[in-house]
Each structure stands twice: as C-alpha cells, then as structure tokens.
Design a protein around this motif. Sequence first.
Motif, short mmCIF file in Angstrom:
data_model
loop_
_atom_site.label_atom_id
_atom_site.label_comp_id
_atom_site.label_asym_id
_atom_site.label_seq_id
_atom_site.Cartn_x
_atom_site.Cartn_y
_atom_site.Cartn_z
N UNK A 1 0.82 -1.19 0.00
CA UNK A 1 0.00 0.00 0.00
C UNK A 1 0.86 1.25 0.00
N UNK B 1 -1.13 7.43 2.15
CA UNK B 1 -2.17 8.30 1.63
C UNK B 1 -1.59 9.69 1.33
N UNK C 1 3.32 -3.31 5.96
CA UNK C 1 2.46 -3.05 4.81
C UNK C 1 2.89 -1.80 4.06
N UNK C 2 3.34 -0.81 4.80
CA UNK C 2 3.69 0.45 4.16
C UNK C 2 5.19 0.62 3.99
N UNK D 1 2.81 -8.16 21.29
CA UNK D 1 1.44 -7.68 21.43
C UNK D 1 0.44 -8.33 20.51
N UNK E 1 -2.27 -11.19 20.82
CA UNK E 1 -2.83 -11.98 21.92
C UNK E 1 -2.78 -13.48 21.68
N UNK F 1 -9.29 -15.97 15.46
CA UNK F 1 -7.82 -16.07 15.40
C UNK F 1 -7.29 -17.30 16.11
N UNK G 1 -5.28 1.10 20.64
CA UNK G 1 -6.60 0.89 21.22
C UNK G 1 -6.54 0.42 22.66
N UNK H 1 -2.59 4.09 14.47
CA UNK H 1 -2.36 2.98 13.55
C UNK H 1 -1.93 3.40 12.15
N UNK H 2 -2.15 4.66 11.82
CA UNK H 2 -1.75 5.13 10.50
C UNK H 2 -0.25 5.02 10.39
N UNK H 3 0.25 4.65 9.21
CA UNK H 3 1.70 4.62 9.05
C UNK H 3 2.34 5.98 9.36
N UNK I 1 -1.20 9.85 19.80
CA UNK I 1 -2.56 9.51 19.32
C UNK I 1 -3.60 10.25 20.14
N UNK J 1 -5.89 12.00 19.27
CA UNK J 1 -7.23 11.97 18.67
C UNK J 1 -8.15 11.02 19.44
N UNK J 2 -7.55 10.01 20.04
CA UNK J 2 -8.36 8.97 20.69
C UNK J 2 -7.95 8.68 22.14
N UNK K 1 -1.62 -10.61 12.91
CA UNK K 1 -0.89 -9.68 13.76
C UNK K 1 0.47 -10.24 14.16
#
Lengths: 380, 87
Positions: free
Chosen positions: A5, A8, A45-46, A63, A65, A93, A203, A229-231, A256, A258-259, A359
């Motif tokens: 990927x 963005x 991925x990135x 990390x 589980x 999983x 999270x 989580x964004x690259x 992070x 934002x959350x 994961x």
Amino acid sequence: MRYISEFRDRKLADTLAARIAREAQPGRDYHFMEFCGGHTHAIFRYGVQDMMPANVHFVHGPGCPVCVLPVRRLDDALELAERHGAILCTYGDMMRVPGTGRRSLIRAKADGADIRMVYSTLDALKIARNNPGKQVVFFAIGFETTTPPTAVAIEIAKSEGLENFTVFCNHVLTPTAIGYILSSADFAPGGPARIDGFLGPSHVSAVIGSRPYEAAAERYRKPVVIAGFEPLDVMQSVLMLITQVNEGRAEVENQYTRVVTRDGNQKAQALVAKAFQLRKSFEWRGLGSVTESALRIRPEYEKFDAETRFELADKQSREVKSCECPSVLRGVKKPTECKLFGTVCTPDNPMGACMVSSEGACAAYWSYGRLRDPGKTDAA
Amino acid sequence: MCLAIPAIVQSIEPGDMAIVAIENVRKRISTALLDSVSEGDYVLVHVGYALHLLSEEEAQQTLSLMADAGILEDELDEIRGEASCDT
Ligand code: SF4
C-alpha cells in the motif's frame, strides 16, 4: 517500490522521513519495540522500515494476543471441549493455533468437538441461552481491549441467571509486559533484545489511558510514545522517540491524542475491576512466567469461572519442536532466523502462533517481508 | 481480532445496545462500555462493543485507511459472519 500500500499522503511521509534522518544521530543505534501486532502490520504493509535511516530499527514485540498464549492454556481449552463436552466459543484467530502435538481447535472441531467461532462475547451468551442443556465456555483471550467485553458478558450472565455459561479467562496486561521486557535481567538464554523505547499500542491505550505506562518508563528510563495505527502516526511517533532519546528523556508521550487520553475509558476500567482481579503470575509464550501480568475472575463471580467449574488435568504441554516463536516474541530473533520459516511453516500450514494471526510477526514477514529487496539496506 | 472499525450509531436500543452502520453493513452492538451514546455518534467498534467515541473526521480517515490497506472487506466479513451463533 513494491509495497502493498502507498501512503495516503506521500509528501508528508517523505517530510517525516527526512526529519527522522536529520534527527537520528550517526554513531548511535535506535531500537524501538512496537508492542502491538497492529503496528507490526502497518510497518510492513507500508514499508516504514525502509523509510528509516540505517541506524533506526524496529523490534517486534509480543502484542499479538494469540501469539503470547502458552500452549498449555490452549490444551486446557481443548480439554474443555473434548473431555468435558462443553460448547467452546472463541474468536476466529484462535482456531488454527497449534497446541501440543499440533492439535488445534479446528482439528478438534473436525473430530466432532463442539467448537464455535464467535465475533463477540454477545454471541457466546446467545449460544448459552439457546443451549440450556449444555455447558458453554467462552475461551477469552486478549489484551485490555477485549477484556471489558468479557466483563460485560459475565455481568449479563449474572443478571440473567445463566447457569450454563462460564469464561476460561486468559486476559493479559500490556503495561506489565512492557515493564517485564525492560526488566530483562530475568530473560532466558538468547539475551534481552536491546530496546531504546516503545511504541505504545493505540486501542489498548484508549481503554487504559497513558498513565499506566508511566511507572515502567520512569523505572527503566525508557520513553514510551503511544502511537496511532496510521503509518504516518507510526513515523511521527518514531520521531518523538528519537527526540526523547537524544535529549535523555524517558517520558510517556501521546501521539494519538485523537483517541487516547491520560485516564482512558473509566467506565470500561470499572467494569473490568468489578469482574476481575490480578493473578499472582501467568505464563506467557516467550516471556515465561510473569508476576501480576494477567487477570482472573473474582471469587464473587466464580460461578462463571470455567477454571472453578471444570477440573483441568495436569498435562505435559509442548511447543512444536524448532518453532522459534518464544524468541521471536522476546524480540531476540527475527522470523527469518527460524529454520521452519517459509518452508515448513506458512500461513496455510502454521507451526506456531506467530504465523497464524495476521498480527503475528512471522505472518507479517511472510506477507510483506519477502517483498523487500534482499540486498537492500535501509535507505531514507 | 485486534482491529476495531468505526461505525455510525443509527438507533439506540434498550439494554445498552445500539444499531450501527459500517459502510453498508448494519450490526447490533453493545454500548455498555460508553457513558453516553446518541444517534449520529461515531464509535469505534471492537468485537461487538463500542470502545469509544470518534469524531466524524477520524472515523472517515480510519475507514479510508482500512480500505486502502485492503483490510476493510475482511473486517466487514467478520462482522457479517454470524453463521456460527444462531443455534
Ligand atoms: S516461522 Fe513458524 S515455526 Fe518459525 S517461529 Fe514463526 S511460527 Fe514458529
């Protein structure tokens, strides 16, 4: 480039890469552990590693589980389904993870055990309501994001007076594991991974907040940056870690915002505290026995505790021979250093948990690592 | 299992439940972990529970990131897949 990927915002990625290259001092190495499998995934991925200067390294942490659950607990779950005849409900999983003798839940199911994949603890409750004549066990695994849903299920079971629902609890704690990895004196042969800082999980931290990492950061003098989580989040967090290392700081910072807040989701925390208490110690695959690193169901709720309701036999549990999952999880070996990797062990035919879950570090190497040019050094 | 996905709350149901929409998938989830939720809120859904509230912008960004990365469909499949729990 042959990454799965594209970023963005490629321009922003390039700018961040350039800043990281400027900030990383030549003559020193930076090893950062990303604790969470989701970050491992994003990094691969990135192609984030390939945007780092040669002296900035990612160490993959424990990390995931499914990966850290020791074989013994999986064997216990198999016993609940096979010997005790319970309907065993579990997240998808878990199904293909090999236990002792490479026996997995999916094999047991094929052999007639009643094992069901569920999306949610709510589904497990529904199965219990619909099968009053059967015992239904929810095989609970996971870090602090999956623990509150288990707590809610226990509370619902109690309020409905469900007599045939229990939880086989394997919930584990992230900050304790981070502290344990840093107290590496206890480590088994192979030595500790060198770690200069942590990328904290997204999270999990939304639930527990950033505060629980403060003790470990201070005690072991290592920075923790909670990363989205964004690259691009990952890259920005790496920059924050490098800056802290350069300035000799060891703080918990939150990229992070934002959350994630400092206090997290207090309602979820209260529900967890009501249903669960600390276990004295718990076995982790790779880390061994770690003090106060997991939860068990409180005595007040023991009716819903599968470990109280069912007697579990002593067993000689064994990993698949030559699977290096334990070393991979400690960050001391790369998946490619396992001689089964990619030959005997593939996602279609996993020998260890690290290859099962997307994961897991082995699965990430398999999916993406092979795409990287073998001879290429990390260029910015 | 580790992933969480943004969704918009379409209606509130009794017993700390809500109907949410994720792309074109509707799902009944629990809101027991949140203090208060209203119609039109964006929430992050993880294993059938709303884990926290999100801004619309964060929700859209996360969704398009998941789509870019090719993991959105897998997640939606997992959410749709109730096959095993109706017996
Ligand atoms: S490649 Fe397979 S056998 Fe080797 S460590 Fe990873 S999961 Fe275990």
